[in-house]
Design an enzyme around this catalytic site. Sequence first.
Site, mmCIF file in Angstrom:
data_model
loop_
_atom_site.group_PDB
_atom_site.id
_atom_site.type_symbol
_atom_site.label_atom_id
_atom_site.label_comp_id
_atom_site.label_asym_id
_atom_site.label_seq_id
_atom_site.Cartn_x
_atom_site.Cartn_y
_atom_site.Cartn_z
ATOM 1 N N PHE A 115 -11.717 1.401 -8.048
ATOM 2 C CA PHE A 115 -10.516 0.651 -7.698
ATOM 3 C C PHE A 115 -10.673 -0.780 -8.208
ATOM 4 O O PHE A 115 -11.793 -1.242 -8.446
ATOM 5 C CB PHE A 115 -10.326 0.635 -6.174
ATOM 6 C CG PHE A 115 -9.036 1.243 -5.716
ATOM 7 C CD1 PHE A 115 -8.851 2.610 -5.754
ATOM 8 C CD2 PHE A 115 -8.004 0.453 -5.226
ATOM 9 C CE1 PHE A 115 -7.664 3.182 -5.317
ATOM 10 C CE2 PHE A 115 -6.814 1.015 -4.786
ATOM 11 C CZ PHE A 115 -6.638 2.378 -4.825
ATOM 12 N N GLN A 236 0.623 -10.962 -1.791
ATOM 13 C CA GLN A 236 0.209 -10.182 -2.957
ATOM 14 C C GLN A 236 1.368 -9.436 -3.603
ATOM 15 O O GLN A 236 2.106 -8.721 -2.925
ATOM 16 C CB GLN A 236 -0.840 -9.170 -2.519
ATOM 17 C CG GLN A 236 -1.335 -8.286 -3.660
ATOM 18 C CD GLN A 236 -2.582 -7.529 -3.265
ATOM 19 O OE1 GLN A 236 -2.511 -6.506 -2.596
ATOM 20 N NE2 GLN A 236 -3.729 -8.061 -3.630
ATOM 21 N N HIS A 238 1.756 -6.443 -5.960
ATOM 22 C CA HIS A 238 0.984 -5.340 -6.552
ATOM 23 C C HIS A 238 1.475 -5.142 -7.974
ATOM 24 O O HIS A 238 2.683 -5.132 -8.218
ATOM 25 C CB HIS A 238 1.206 -4.075 -5.718
ATOM 26 C CG HIS A 238 0.270 -2.955 -6.054
ATOM 27 N ND1 HIS A 238 0.331 -2.277 -7.252
ATOM 28 C CD2 HIS A 238 -0.753 -2.398 -5.358
ATOM 29 C CE1 HIS A 238 -0.618 -1.348 -7.264
ATOM 30 N NE2 HIS A 238 -1.280 -1.401 -6.136
ATOM 31 N N LEU A 248 5.460 1.865 -4.597
ATOM 32 C CA LEU A 248 4.081 1.668 -5.038
ATOM 33 C C LEU A 248 3.567 2.815 -5.907
ATOM 34 O O LEU A 248 3.744 3.977 -5.572
ATOM 35 C CB LEU A 248 3.203 1.545 -3.796
ATOM 36 C CG LEU A 248 1.722 1.295 -4.028
ATOM 37 C CD1 LEU A 248 1.516 -0.075 -4.637
ATOM 38 C CD2 LEU A 248 0.969 1.404 -2.711
ATOM 39 N N GLU A 251 -3.204 1.929 -7.463
ATOM 40 C CA GLU A 251 -4.239 1.490 -8.387
ATOM 41 C C GLU A 251 -5.163 2.651 -8.745
ATOM 42 O O GLU A 251 -5.851 2.615 -9.762
ATOM 43 C CB GLU A 251 -5.048 0.431 -7.637
ATOM 44 C CG GLU A 251 -5.651 -0.634 -8.445
ATOM 45 C CD GLU A 251 -6.048 -1.784 -7.515
ATOM 46 O OE1 GLU A 251 -5.155 -2.436 -6.958
ATOM 47 O OE2 GLU A 251 -7.247 -1.993 -7.350
ATOM 48 N N ARG A 282 -5.761 -7.559 -8.296
ATOM 49 C CA ARG A 282 -4.312 -7.414 -8.420
ATOM 50 C C ARG A 282 -3.618 -8.686 -8.874
ATOM 51 O O ARG A 282 -2.653 -8.635 -9.639
ATOM 52 C CB ARG A 282 -3.732 -6.955 -7.076
ATOM 53 C CG ARG A 282 -4.118 -5.524 -6.777
ATOM 54 C CD ARG A 282 -3.666 -5.090 -5.403
ATOM 55 N NE ARG A 282 -3.984 -3.678 -5.208
ATOM 56 C CZ ARG A 282 -3.835 -3.039 -4.048
ATOM 57 N NH1 ARG A 282 -3.393 -3.704 -2.989
ATOM 58 N NH2 ARG A 282 -4.141 -1.769 -3.946
ATOM 59 N N HIS A 369 3.976 -6.835 -2.019
ATOM 60 C CA HIS A 369 3.228 -5.737 -1.423
ATOM 61 C C HIS A 369 2.526 -6.085 -0.121
ATOM 62 O O HIS A 369 2.578 -5.312 0.830
ATOM 63 C CB HIS A 369 2.201 -5.258 -2.446
ATOM 64 C CG HIS A 369 1.397 -4.069 -2.029
ATOM 65 N ND1 HIS A 369 1.982 -2.882 -1.664
ATOM 66 C CD2 HIS A 369 0.060 -3.876 -1.927
ATOM 67 C CE1 HIS A 369 1.037 -2.002 -1.354
ATOM 68 N NE2 HIS A 369 -0.132 -2.590 -1.481
ATOM 69 N N ARG A 411 -6.092 -9.947 -1.752
ATOM 70 C CA ARG A 411 -6.780 -8.791 -1.177
ATOM 71 C C ARG A 411 -7.167 -7.798 -2.256
ATOM 72 O O ARG A 411 -6.375 -7.530 -3.168
ATOM 73 C CB ARG A 411 -5.869 -8.105 -0.149
ATOM 74 C CG ARG A 411 -6.454 -6.827 0.404
ATOM 75 C CD ARG A 411 -5.622 -6.241 1.530
ATOM 76 N NE ARG A 411 -4.349 -5.679 1.123
ATOM 77 C CZ ARG A 411 -4.209 -4.508 0.482
ATOM 78 N NH1 ARG A 411 -5.281 -3.801 0.133
ATOM 79 N NH2 ARG A 411 -3.013 -4.067 0.173
#
Lengths: 597, 233
Positions: A115, A236, A238, A248, A251, A282, A369, A411
């Site tokens: 990730f 954030q 994304h 979404l 990832e 991100r 996100h 994050r």
Amino acid sequence: MLHRYDVIVVGAGGAGLMAALYASQGAKTAVISKLYPTRSHTGTAQGGIGAALGNLEEDHPEWHIFDTIKGSDYLADQDAVKVLCEEAVDTVYELEHMGLPFDRTPDGRIAQRPFGGHTNNVTKKPVRRACHAADRTGHMILQTVYQQCIKNHVTFFDEYQVMDLLVNDQGQTAGVVALHIDSGELHTFHAKSTVFATGGFGRIWKITSNAYALTGDGPAVAFRRGVPIQDMEFFQFHPTGIKGLGILITEGVRGEGGVLINGQGERFMPKYAPTVKDLASRDVVSRAIYLEIREGRGINGQDYVYLDVRPETVNRYSDEDGVKNLDGTPRHITAADIEKKLPDIADFCRTYLGVDPVKQPMPIQPTAHYAMGGIPTDVKAQVVIDSVNTPLPGFYAAGECACVSVHGANRLGTNSLVDILVFGRRAGQHAAAFAAATDWPALPSEPEARVRAELEGIRYSAGIESAADIRRDMRNLMMDNVGVYRTAELLTDAVARLRALKERFKRIAIMDKGQRWNTELLEAWELGCLLDLAEVTATVAGERQESRGAHFREDYPERDDTHWLKHSLAWIQPDGSIRLGYKPVTLGLYQPAKRTY
Amino acid sequence: MKVKIKIRRFNPEKDRKPYWAEYTVDAEPADRVLDVLVQIKGYQDGSLTFRRSCAHGICGSDALVINGRNRLACKVLVRDVGKDIVVEPLRGLPVIKDLTVDMEPFFRKYRSILPFLINDEPPPHIERLQTIEARARFDETTKCILCAACTTSCPSFWANDSYVGPAAIVQAHRFIFDDRDQGAQVRLALLAESDGVWRCRTIYNCVEACPREIDITRAIGEVKKAILTGDVD
């Protein structure tokens, strides 16, 4: 109606359910949720939960700690990150013991995938740390923890919407006031400990991955009762939301080898992150996409790029990068692998785009996100209300509505699921212990008066403004002015226009004057929460004259540790204006360093 | 494009019985039916009432009868149903207001099949091991989002609302065929009772209704077979 519980938990996503599960073991506990628990937004998390199990290759919690701190652009509190990453391991085993159907390795252990931002700290290459159940890991977490609550007879008040936090004259929290959606009646929940686990507020932006329900009720209610909100400038985006819709795309697609491609057919991430490429954190990837688009390299010059997970593409770049399976053979995937590992993603693309990701690239753009900011807490999940971390007795918060801070300015993927479980559990334990050691706090007189006045003000307003118009204008404004790229000019303009929207909000009118299931009334009230949080976000973003993590200022493009290595706090004043303050970041493990991927 | 949408409405504070209301909405072919409902609520009639949350087919809030079929309003697009849309609340559950039904009877049935892992052995200090094949055995039924589209499409459920219904059986299947679980015989005994699996007449409405494409009738068949053979392998 009046209810009494030792512990009240507000919100029934992963954090709230975990808090309730633990609190109910030692205290009379109830969960209040505006949704049926299984509708909570935890269920939409896809790719995995991060924990250094090392099931497939060498990994250590220390590496997870470093990656999280680096990912946070050094704004995370390092004592809290240590708790997060060390307890992540036991938390994942606990989920498995609860029955969570993780995917498995050939030797029967929990399967893990790479990730963004999660690395082997020696080689700097991506590490397999995200424990997954296909691409529905959040769904399985939500179901599993809810199942345990059923098994343990946890009390639920489903479809009750919390609208106020009660704070008495002694400065203690005394519970909450909630509206029973079905009857329209107000209920007072008198409690020794109150845990907020109400989730995020991505609905302030036009393009978002967030559910309709994510309107920031918890942070807004606490804010109005004098609790500060922390680090609100860090939200954030994304990188990979479905074009136009914001849904979404995990990832995990890039973890399985998918790559980002611009309008010239070029894989562009190596320019921005030479080592981990498409698996950078991100904030870095979202900025790269915006830069490509701004320089005219979107698809057909438009505002989106492609995420390409077609086997021929994945295999070609895997060969170029020399990516190997664990047995040393080159990593090659087939169409069947994609269907098996990413079934929901394939389904979303077919349903909403008419695109088959096995045969065509997916059009994507960054999507609002996740809130790194929120209600400030310490590592016990206890809410703290000033720059020296003074607690508000009896008040706890966990999950996205809270700011511990483990995510700092950005994050890492998979860490939100760790956060809700680790700090949800801590919130439940500490809330129950507090309740056991304390007497009943005095209930303020007329506890429901404030909520009743707010609701009646909306219901019987003589105004003419439309909530839908104000909502649309707010979401467009936040997208245009308070998005991935920010300047003083854009942010100043945003604050002024948000204040104008708040003035209009005072004159809204609704058609439904009824009591039962009056969702028009509830949505209007939620819009008020969103407007408060949008104004705080734009205000603190205007103050922070540096770029860090998700907060990128074109007029201050560098991180400035000398002046800005600190958390922001915002309070509302009696006249409705916002007061700002700051508190230091807890370091101790790693000194801030230049951040490259 | 202009879309004509007929909605079955009922306000318990005003109406003695349900009625049809018709709206005309400007919509794109790629809009979700949920987007159309949201547009009506925002700009034509704020009192229109329905549940929704994630808007992409995962939370399970917005199962409705759309052009005669049970579907999620967020997972069916205008281009899939055309310019004439008819929306009704789910059948077989009491209507509260407009498209909102009382979900309590549905969740009661869910809770009745003991929807949690039963295994009293002390767990190891790491994860319990499970083979890829054993995990695959119940993969499909872990996808269920409890939207109630299946149960409320089932004629057996309409005829007798004490039938536990397909969704609860799917949830039971998820545990019965998980080799870490030790409660299979308890659940099989529950489902062998008169309101259990034998009320399923393999009509397949549930399979067609499921937005998660779970082969529900097959799952029910596997539970029936396990009851008959006492064997869950």
